[in-house]
Design an enzyme around this catalytic site. Sequence first.
Site, mmCIF file in Angstrom:
data_model
loop_
_atom_site.group_PDB
_atom_site.id
_atom_site.type_symbol
_atom_site.label_atom_id
_atom_site.label_comp_id
_atom_site.label_asym_id
_atom_site.label_seq_id
_atom_site.Cartn_x
_atom_site.Cartn_y
_atom_site.Cartn_z
ATOM 1 N N ASN A 14 -43.934 -74.104 16.829
ATOM 2 C CA ASN A 14 -42.621 -73.743 16.287
ATOM 3 C C ASN A 14 -41.666 -74.932 16.460
ATOM 4 O OD1 ASN A 14 -39.901 -72.829 16.272
ATOM 5 N ND2 ASN A 14 -40.653 -70.732 16.306
ATOM 6 N N ASP A 35 -38.473 -75.234 15.419
ATOM 7 C CA ASP A 35 -37.034 -74.947 15.275
ATOM 8 C C ASP A 35 -36.161 -75.854 16.141
ATOM 9 O OD1 ASP A 35 -37.930 -72.881 13.715
ATOM 10 O OD2 ASP A 35 -37.388 -71.286 15.106
ATOM 11 N N HIS A 36 -36.649 -76.127 17.371
ATOM 12 C CA HIS A 36 -35.794 -76.896 18.290
ATOM 13 C C HIS A 36 -35.634 -78.356 17.878
ATOM 14 C CE1 HIS A 36 -35.210 -73.536 20.719
ATOM 15 N NE2 HIS A 36 -36.269 -73.619 21.492
ATOM 16 N N ARG A 85 -26.121 -83.508 15.799
ATOM 17 C CA ARG A 85 -25.407 -84.676 15.287
ATOM 18 C C ARG A 85 -25.047 -84.534 13.805
ATOM 19 N NH1 ARG A 85 -24.847 -89.819 17.918
ATOM 20 N NH2 ARG A 85 -24.085 -89.075 19.912
ATOM 21 N N HIS A 102 -38.475 -70.915 11.647
ATOM 22 C CA HIS A 102 -37.684 -69.700 11.448
ATOM 23 C C HIS A 102 -36.430 -70.058 10.655
ATOM 24 C CE1 HIS A 102 -35.653 -65.988 13.584
ATOM 25 N NE2 HIS A 102 -35.528 -65.946 12.267
ATOM 26 N N ARG A 132 -33.247 -68.854 9.754
ATOM 27 C CA ARG A 132 -32.335 -67.773 10.151
ATOM 28 C C ARG A 132 -31.234 -67.603 9.122
ATOM 29 N NH1 ARG A 132 -32.884 -66.375 15.953
ATOM 30 N NH2 ARG A 132 -31.093 -65.052 15.577
ATOM 31 N N ARG A 170 -28.930 -71.825 11.645
ATOM 32 C CA ARG A 170 -28.459 -72.594 12.807
ATOM 33 C C ARG A 170 -29.413 -73.732 13.180
ATOM 34 N NH1 ARG A 170 -29.783 -68.378 17.666
ATOM 35 N NH2 ARG A 170 -28.388 -67.050 16.502
ATOM 36 N N HIS A 171 -30.674 -73.617 12.812
ATOM 37 C CA HIS A 171 -31.564 -74.773 13.067
ATOM 38 C C HIS A 171 -32.275 -75.187 11.782
ATOM 39 C CE1 HIS A 171 -34.146 -71.345 13.962
ATOM 40 N NE2 HIS A 171 -33.681 -71.180 15.185
ATOM 41 N N GLU A 215 -41.043 -67.843 9.567
ATOM 42 C CA GLU A 215 -40.474 -66.678 10.270
ATOM 43 C C GLU A 215 -39.200 -66.287 9.571
ATOM 44 O OE1 GLU A 215 -39.577 -67.028 14.393
ATOM 45 O OE2 GLU A 215 -41.560 -67.781 14.827
ATOM 46 N N THR A 227 -32.305 -66.436 20.987
ATOM 47 C CA THR A 227 -33.619 -66.538 20.349
ATOM 48 C C THR A 227 -34.024 -65.116 19.970
ATOM 49 O OG1 THR A 227 -35.908 -67.279 20.635
ATOM 50 C CG2 THR A 227 -34.812 -66.441 22.599
ATOM 51 N N THR A 228 -35.206 -64.956 19.346
ATOM 52 C CA THR A 228 -35.620 -63.624 18.903
ATOM 53 C C THR A 228 -35.914 -62.753 20.124
ATOM 54 O OG1 THR A 228 -36.658 -64.813 17.093
ATOM 55 C CG2 THR A 228 -37.109 -62.466 17.240
ATOM 56 N N GLU A 258 -47.816 -60.060 15.270
ATOM 57 C CA GLU A 258 -47.635 -61.027 16.345
ATOM 58 C C GLU A 258 -47.021 -60.255 17.501
ATOM 59 O OE1 GLU A 258 -46.119 -64.916 15.417
ATOM 60 O OE2 GLU A 258 -45.183 -65.095 17.401
ATOM 61 N N HIS A 290 -43.895 -66.175 22.064
ATOM 62 C CA HIS A 290 -42.553 -66.103 22.643
ATOM 63 C C HIS A 290 -42.614 -66.262 24.160
ATOM 64 C CE1 HIS A 290 -38.331 -65.308 23.216
ATOM 65 N NE2 HIS A 290 -38.200 -65.439 21.924
ATOM 66 N N GLY A 300 -43.080 -72.676 20.844
ATOM 67 C CA GLY A 300 -42.066 -73.656 20.489
ATOM 68 C C GLY A 300 -41.389 -74.284 21.679
ATOM 69 N N HIS A 301 -40.585 -73.491 22.382
ATOM 70 C CA HIS A 301 -39.676 -74.032 23.387
ATOM 71 C C HIS A 301 -40.376 -74.900 24.440
ATOM 72 C CE1 HIS A 301 -35.851 -74.129 25.518
ATOM 73 N NE2 HIS A 301 -36.570 -74.041 26.623
HETATM 74 N N1 PXP Z 1 -42.997 -66.310 17.641
HETATM 75 C C1 PXP Z 1 -41.860 -65.783 17.147
HETATM 76 C C2 PXP Z 1 -41.977 -64.661 16.179
HETATM 77 C C3 PXP Z 1 -40.593 -66.288 17.513
HETATM 78 O O1 PXP Z 1 -39.478 -65.748 17.007
HETATM 79 C C4 PXP Z 1 -40.535 -67.377 18.395
HETATM 80 C C5 PXP Z 1 -39.204 -67.957 18.774
HETATM 81 O O2 PXP Z 1 -38.559 -68.455 17.674
HETATM 82 C C6 PXP Z 1 -41.738 -67.915 18.870
HETATM 83 C C7 PXP Z 1 -42.958 -67.348 18.494
HETATM 84 C C8 PXP Z 1 -41.766 -69.089 19.795
HETATM 85 O O3 PXP Z 1 -41.158 -68.761 20.997
HETATM 86 P P1 PXP Z 1 -40.906 -69.880 22.086
HETATM 87 O O4 PXP Z 1 -39.955 -70.853 21.476
HETATM 88 O O5 PXP Z 1 -40.348 -69.145 23.252
HETATM 89 O O6 PXP Z 1 -42.241 -70.519 22.377
#
Ligand code: PXP
Length: 236
Positions: A6, A8-9, A17, A42, A44, A48-49, A69, A99-100, A150, A190, A212-213
């Site tokens: 993921n 997104d970050h 920036r 994702h 959104r 936002r990202h 997503e 986050t979700t 999921e 997640h 992701g994170h």
């Molecule tokens: N799966 C889904 C459906 C999510 O919404 C997210 C967070 O955006 C993730 C996986 C990844 O989660 P994490 O960033 O905590 O690894």
Amino acid sequence: MLLGVNIDHIATLRNARGESDPNVIDAARICMNAGADGITAHLREDRRHIKDNDVYSLKNDLKFRLNLEMAATDEMQKIALDLLPDACCIVPERRQEITTEGGLDVYSNIEYMKKYVKPLLNSNIEVSLFITPDKEQIEAAAEIGVHFVELHTGAYSRAYGTINEETEFNRLKNAALLGQKLGLKINAGHGLNYNNVHRMHEIGILNELNIGHSIISKAVFIGLDNAVNEMLKLIR
Ligand code: PXP
């Protein structure tokens, strides 16, 4: 198990920036070259990202597997039907959340969800529903006609290393086994990180983890390719 990264970050950092660094497409390329099986992003409602351009570039400029997503809104359905990602994961979305936070309440919205996913399925998009590992949600997801769910691993991840770990792990495992029995393929994600991800092997039937994170955080110190590689070593 397959790994969807993921990204997104990466977009969060870029947007800090308001310019183009770090480049989301370059990040996706690095993840895939490091061995990831797909990219998850994702889009959104508040953008936002990840932005619209990002998902179109991910789909059209790269030939990687894209898992979009998205919330179950008309706007997102229209985008998905135009974009035609390989997969869509339908998630709940609240504007104030960081986050979700929870899973989709499929159980209380069976008829809406059935109608919502139909055009996506008809367009040959793999549709997955992001749900908490609860019996009623799994059964409802199976009734909708999607092929994937999921499972939200947030509660397991938070409980890892505490007295609640076994309870949350068993909740996840039982939900996965029930889903499999009902004909669903099971993904999870997640809060999974380099410490807690190993127990996903014990479930034995998981198809894909979306992470992701923890990967992007580790990438700050060791680089994105190494961070993806280290995660791959743990899940393969
Ligand atoms: N799966 C889904 C459906 C999510 O919404 C997210 C967070 O955006 C993730 C996986 C990844 O989660 P994490 O960033 O905590 O690894």
